[in-house]
Structures are given as C-alpha cells and as structure tokens.
Design an enzyme around this catalytic site. Structure first.
Site, short mmCIF file in Angstrom:
data_model
loop_
_atom_site.label_atom_id
_atom_site.label_comp_id
_atom_site.label_asym_id
_atom_site.label_seq_id
_atom_site.Cartn_x
_atom_site.Cartn_y
_atom_site.Cartn_z
N GLU A 115 37.00 43.25 131.34
CA GLU A 115 38.25 42.75 129.31
C GLU A 115 37.14 42.62 129.15
O GLU A 115 36.28 42.10 129.07
CB GLU A 115 38.08 41.25 130.11
CG GLU A 115 39.93 41.21 129.51
CD GLU A 115 40.02 39.66 129.71
OE1 GLU A 115 41.06 39.08 129.15
OE2 GLU A 115 38.72 38.48 130.11
N ASP A 139 36.79 39.23 140.94
CA ASP A 139 36.99 38.54 139.02
C ASP A 139 35.64 38.66 139.72
O ASP A 139 34.96 37.42 139.99
CB ASP A 139 38.19 37.93 139.00
CG ASP A 139 38.45 38.30 137.64
OD1 ASP A 139 38.16 37.89 136.65
OD2 ASP A 139 39.83 38.05 137.94
N HIS A 188 47.98 37.67 134.18
CA HIS A 188 48.05 36.06 135.18
C HIS A 188 47.82 35.54 133.21
O HIS A 188 47.99 34.35 133.07
CB HIS A 188 47.15 36.03 135.75
CG HIS A 188 46.02 35.96 134.10
ND1 HIS A 188 45.23 37.17 134.99
CD2 HIS A 188 44.79 35.17 134.41
CE1 HIS A 188 44.04 37.55 134.02
NE2 HIS A 188 43.99 35.57 134.28
N ASP A 189 47.39 36.22 132.06
CA ASP A 189 47.22 35.93 130.40
C ASP A 189 48.66 36.00 129.37
O ASP A 189 48.33 35.54 128.57
CB ASP A 189 46.29 36.85 130.33
CG ASP A 189 45.02 36.18 131.08
OD1 ASP A 189 44.85 34.55 130.93
OD2 ASP A 189 43.54 36.99 131.18
N ASP A 195 47.61 31.50 149.34
CA ASP A 195 46.62 31.59 149.69
C ASP A 195 46.13 33.27 150.34
O ASP A 195 47.45 33.98 150.10
CB ASP A 195 46.75 30.12 150.54
CG ASP A 195 47.89 30.62 152.23
OD1 ASP A 195 48.16 31.48 152.80
OD2 ASP A 195 48.60 29.51 152.58
N ASN A 255 50.68 28.45 154.28
CA ASN A 255 50.57 27.43 155.62
C ASN A 255 50.65 26.67 155.36
O ASN A 255 50.27 24.68 155.38
CB ASN A 255 48.75 27.28 156.11
CG ASN A 255 47.71 26.75 154.42
OD1 ASN A 255 48.76 27.15 153.63
ND2 ASN A 255 46.32 26.58 154.35
N ASP A 307 51.53 24.14 152.15
CA ASP A 307 50.10 23.11 151.54
C ASP A 307 50.93 23.46 150.20
O ASP A 307 50.58 22.85 149.39
CB ASP A 307 48.49 23.41 152.03
CG ASP A 307 48.71 24.09 150.55
OD1 ASP A 307 49.00 25.52 150.60
OD2 ASP A 307 47.20 24.21 151.02
N ASP A 334 35.46 39.03 134.01
CA ASP A 334 35.80 38.78 133.21
C ASP A 334 35.58 38.83 131.59
O ASP A 334 34.15 38.34 131.59
CB ASP A 334 36.17 36.80 133.78
CG ASP A 334 36.78 36.17 133.13
OD1 ASP A 334 38.19 36.31 133.08
OD2 ASP A 334 36.14 35.24 132.86
N ASP A 374 52.92 31.63 149.98
CA ASP A 374 52.05 30.54 150.71
C ASP A 374 52.20 30.30 152.47
O ASP A 374 53.25 30.60 152.73
CB ASP A 374 52.51 29.20 150.02
CG ASP A 374 51.30 28.22 151.04
OD1 ASP A 374 51.06 28.08 151.82
OD2 ASP A 374 52.70 26.92 150.88
#
Ligand code: GLC
Length: 554
Positions: A253, A98, A325-326, A29, A23, A25, A199, A21
């Site tokens: 994929e 992606d 990430h899966d 990002d 910034n 929040d 994807d 991160d």
C-alpha cells in the site's frame, strides 16, 4: 524462487470484526471465517487477505498492533488461525496477512519500554526528538489525529506519529527494528501464510533533517515522512533477506504513488514489491482524500486505470480494486444506489477484466452500499472524528458534517456483512459491535444466493470468465472513446484472443457504436449484466442504464 502464481489470484479481503460472528459476542471472528470458507471459495476466489487480526487496543481498529505474533482474543487464538490457514490451503486458497510496521500501537511492549527513558534497550525503536522553542520539533501534522508529535515527560521528548496518537512510528533507521520486522515476517511465513499486504510501507523512511512541511491542516510534512532516502535500502533488505527466500508475494500500500513511480518499486532488478495498491482511480470523486468530495468524473477514473494498465504492461503487475476498508462503498460513489444491481455489476465488469490481480472486499460481492447514521455519536473511527475537528475549524456545523461523514467516511464499508434477512442480518446472535445497515432485509447473501441474476452470481460468472480466458489476466489494454464522459470501453488483446468491454456509466439509455474492427454480434457476447442481452446489431448497441457487456473473440 518464482512466485508468479500471484498473477492468477483473485483475492477476498476480510475485515474480520465485521465479517461474521461465530461465538455470539457481537464481533466478527475466525470462527465465522472458518464457517464461511466454502462460501468465499464459491465466489471464484483463491486467496484471502486479512486486515490486521493481531492483538490491538483498537485506536485504529487493528492497524495499531500491540503484539505481532498473536491473534486478537476477539477473533480467536493462534490455533484457530492455524486451522483457518490449513483449511484455506485444503481449498487451494492462499492467505495473506496485513503487515503493519510503519508504526506499532502505543500499547506495544517496545513502546511502553521506549517511553520510559532515553537509555533502555528500546529507547531507539521509535522516532524521538527534542522540542523546539517550547513546542514540538517541527510543524508536521498527522493524517489521523492532530499534530504529529506527542510529548512524553519521562524522556522530556516528543515521539512522532504519522497516524493516530496511539500509533507511534517505528524508527526503521535502527537496524534492530529492521531485524524485528524480518522476524515478524518469518514468523507468519513459517506458520504457512503466503504473503503480505504491507501497510503504508513507503512511510518507513523519513527525511533525516525533519524539516518543516508545507502547511496543511492534515498530513503537513507528508512530503518528508513518505518515501524518505532509505526507503529502497530497507525494502530491498526485507525482500532479499526474507521474501525471496519463501514462496510468497507482497502487495504494497503506497499512497501518493503514480504509475510511473510504481515502476521503480515493481519492475526490473530493484523490484521490491510484486504489486502496489494504487490510489489514483479512487480519487475520481474527491480531491486527495475521500472527505473532500467532488462529483464523480469518469474521465478521471479511466485516465487513472489506463495509466496503470499501459505503463506497467510487460514490466510490472497491477493490483485491481474498487473497494476496501478505507473507502465508502463503490456503488454509492461511482455507481448509483437507485440502479444498485446494475451499477454494482457494471463496476465489477469495468474494474476486473483488465490485467492484474483482483482484490474484492467483503460485502462488495452482494452490492452493499453506504450506511446512513443518524448521529455522529454512532461513528467509531478516529479519522471521522479528526475530520470533524478540521471541518469545524472551517466553520462546518455538526449537522452538515454528519451528512459529509455519511457520504464519505470509510466507516461506510465497515458495517457488518449482511448474510440474511434475520435479526442483525444474520451477522451475530449477540449485539453487533457496529450498526448493521438498515437495508439488510433486501440486500443480503441469502437473497442473492436464491437469485440467478443477483450481484453475487454475477461476480461468480465474472471471475469464471476471467479465470478461463487468460486474455483478461495477461492481455494488453487499449481504451476506446477516451473522451466520452458516460462510457468506458476498452479492449484486451493477447495473441489471437481479443475482448471488448463495454460499460455504461449513465443512468439514461446510451447509444454505443462499435469501434472499428469489432463485431457486436450476439455470438460474441460472453457476459452481460441485465437478465437479457443488450439489444442492437453487429455495429451498435442500445445500452440501458449502467448496462455492461463483454465480447470475446477467440
Ligand atoms: C492504511 C490502512 C488504514 C490504516 C492506516 C494506518 O492506510 O489501510 O486502514 O488506518 O494505514 O495504519
């Protein structure tokens, strides 16, 4: 146009919301990415794959795109992204995006229009069907959220979604939709990106008869909504009209695709992808999906990797990965949290010294492990919730499901990257959008930077070795001791160069005897994962738990 450079890439996958991160929040990002480009480069990486960073209402954390030509405001904007691309290119790193075009978000303008009536310019952009006997058109169920059909009163029809309700499937049989896809591809390629990760791309063609599927609680009908009859035609169109016209590459994929089937997409004149993401070796501790957990089987793992290596050799190209990430973190799955350091390095050795293009996932390089959440309320993924409903039907209590989710959910890999031992692991100065793994004080980038024998520095050594010896990239793979349940040993050969990769998957000591024709003399050791070399002589080694050693003969 020759795009053979993709064979010598090492790709780093960024799942932006949890990367860094910049910034304050609470969400990762592109400011954070910009800040960390030199770090990424320092790993020996020369490409970045961004999981979706487009505007999205996050029904599936970005895999539900509501605008294909913009950047999610949580991550920055198009100018910032352009800067990331330019800065990456300055560092000789490629960028791939992606491409999520099997479905859009239900918040996408096309869908908002499409659902209004049966006759508007977007009415045929999605898969709409009349109901049957007062219910949905067939018995299909989605992978992510109950039935595969949602009723819309304005049209008195159902739309199909293979994934979440908020992810309506596009109707790729409509030539206008295919033109939109090509337009999206050109948009990013013209901006300077170097390719796509496509994807669930084999889902884009469906059986036109929409017959009932084999009854399953999840993914019923997948045999009809994956790899439909027009798949090749559409993929060829994308390839010929766009991809072949740019200096770029495509990694696809494709769930439920074995090595033999992969050849029809990745070899010969009909080649539509440069490589495919195999799922076979990710099923070594589960049945079909991570959630149906089984004890890890090294034999399954070896068999899957071996099949892809041997079947594709000389004909097509492999994508190598053990995390994304899966899936839960690989150390927690195939290695050992107790021997986190050793097994993390060993798994990297086993996976990335064979032929193909390595893909590593943020945090893998420091040996991040699974997360332990205290309550189901802390989870954030539609898949976790859907599985909970299904498990409940089979009598599994919430308490038991929490244990299952902590072990098997893909959210394990979506916790923020652990940068240092300060508050929130140095990921953010705000409140992190998702809980930081409690182990961050010991497992973090800063700690690994300071330790020459860390997992991080091992990854660097490993990729250096790989990039400077083409035998690992292009060599021919041959496995030894195939039946051994605790040992993974393979050789790579190219011209006069040979290498032997020896990996123990045991938490005990293991005796290793060299295959015929190989010397284990110290002078040939090119890499090892303990601070000191393995002990033994030219014929045998006494491997410690999860020990790995690489021998190189030139
Ligand atoms: C792919 C993505 C996954 C996503 C799904 C639906 O499998 O990797 O994260 O949820 O497609 O788009």
């Amino acid at each position: 146009m020759s795009n053979e450079w993709y064979k010598e890439l090492v790709v780093y996958q960024i799942w932006c919301r949890s990367f860094r991160d910049g910034n304050g929040d609470g969400a990762g990002d592109l400011y954070g990415v910009l800040e960390k480009l030199d770090y990424i480069k320092s790993l020996g990486v020369n490409a970045i794959w961004f999981s979706p960073i487009y505007p999205s209402p996050n029904a599936d954390w970005g895999y539900d795109v509501s605008d294909y030509k913009d950047i999610h405001p949580d991550f920055g904007d198009s100018d910032l992204f352009k800067q990331v691309v330019d800065e990456a290119h300055k560092r000789d790193m490629k960028i791939i995006m992606d491409l999520v075009v099997n479905h859009t978000s239900s918040e996408h303008y096309w869908f908002k229009e499409s659902r209004k009536s049966r006759d508007n310019p977007y009415s045929d952009y999605y898969i709409w069907k009349d109901g049957k006997n007062g219910g949905p058109p067939n018995n299909w169920t989605s992978l992510f959220e109950g039935g595969a059909w949602e009723y819309v009163p304005e049209r008195d029809q159902y739309y199909m979604h293979a994934f979440a309700k908020g992810q309506p499937d596009l109707n790729m049989d409509n030539p206008k939709v295919r033109e939109e896809v090509k337009d999206i591809m050109r948009f990013w390629l013209d901006m300077g990106v170097d390719g796509f990760r496509e994807d669930v791309i084999t889902f884009i063609s469906k059986d036109p008869d929409f017959p009932n599927g084999f009854p399953l609680p999840i993914a019923c009908g997948i045999e009809h909504y994956n790899k439909g009859p027009n798949l090749m035609k559409y993929l060829k169109e994308f390839r010929e009209d766009v991809i072949d016209k740019y200096d770029c590459f495509v990694v696809a994929e494709s769930p439920m695709t074995g090595a033999k089937d992969a050849l029809r997409f990745t070899s010969g004149d009909d080649r539509v992808f440069d490589m495919m993401i195999s799922f076979d070796h990710m099923n070594a501790d589960c049945f079909m999906t991570d959630t149906i957990h089984l004890p890890f089987s090294l034999k399954k793992f070896k068999k899957a990797l071996g099949a892809w290596q041997t079947k594709l050799y000389g004909k097509a190209w492999n994508a190598l990965y053990i995390e994304n990430h899966d899936h839960p973190r690989v150390i927690s799955r195939y290695g050992s949290e107790e021997f986190r350091d050793e097994s993390g390095k060993m798994l990297a050795t086993a996976a990335f010294l064979m032929s193909g293009t390595p893909f590593i996932y943020q945090g893998q390089e420091i040996g991040m492990v699974n997360n332990k959440l205290d309550s189901l309320d802390e989870f954030k993924d539609v898949v976790t919730f859907n599985n909970e409903r299904v498990f409940r039907k089979f009598g599994v209590s919430k308490k038991r499901y929490l244990k299952i989710a902590n072990k098997t959910s893909r959210e394990n890999s979506r916790t923020p990257v652990q940068w240092d031992s300060s508050a929130n692991a140095g990921f953010t100065t705000g409140t992190p959008w998702f809980g930081v793994n409690k182990n961050y004080r010991t497992i973090n980038v800063a700690a690994d930077e300071a330790d020459p024998f860390s997992v991080l520095n091992y990854y660097r050594k490993l990729f250096r070795l790989r990039q400077s010896n083409k035998v690992f990239i292009y060599g021919k793979y041959k496995e030894h001791f195939r039946r051994n349940k605790k040992l993974y040993c393979y050789e790579m050969t190219r011209d006069k160069d040979r290498a032997l990769i020896v990996c123990s998957f045991s938490d005990k000591n293991l005796h290793f005897k060299a295959p015929k024709g190989f010397s284990l003399d110290e002078e040939f050791i090119a890499l090892y994962n303990y601070p000191d070399k393995p002990s033994g002589d030219s014929d045998e080694l006494f491997l410690r738990p999860y020990e790995a050693a690489v021998f190189l003969y030139k």
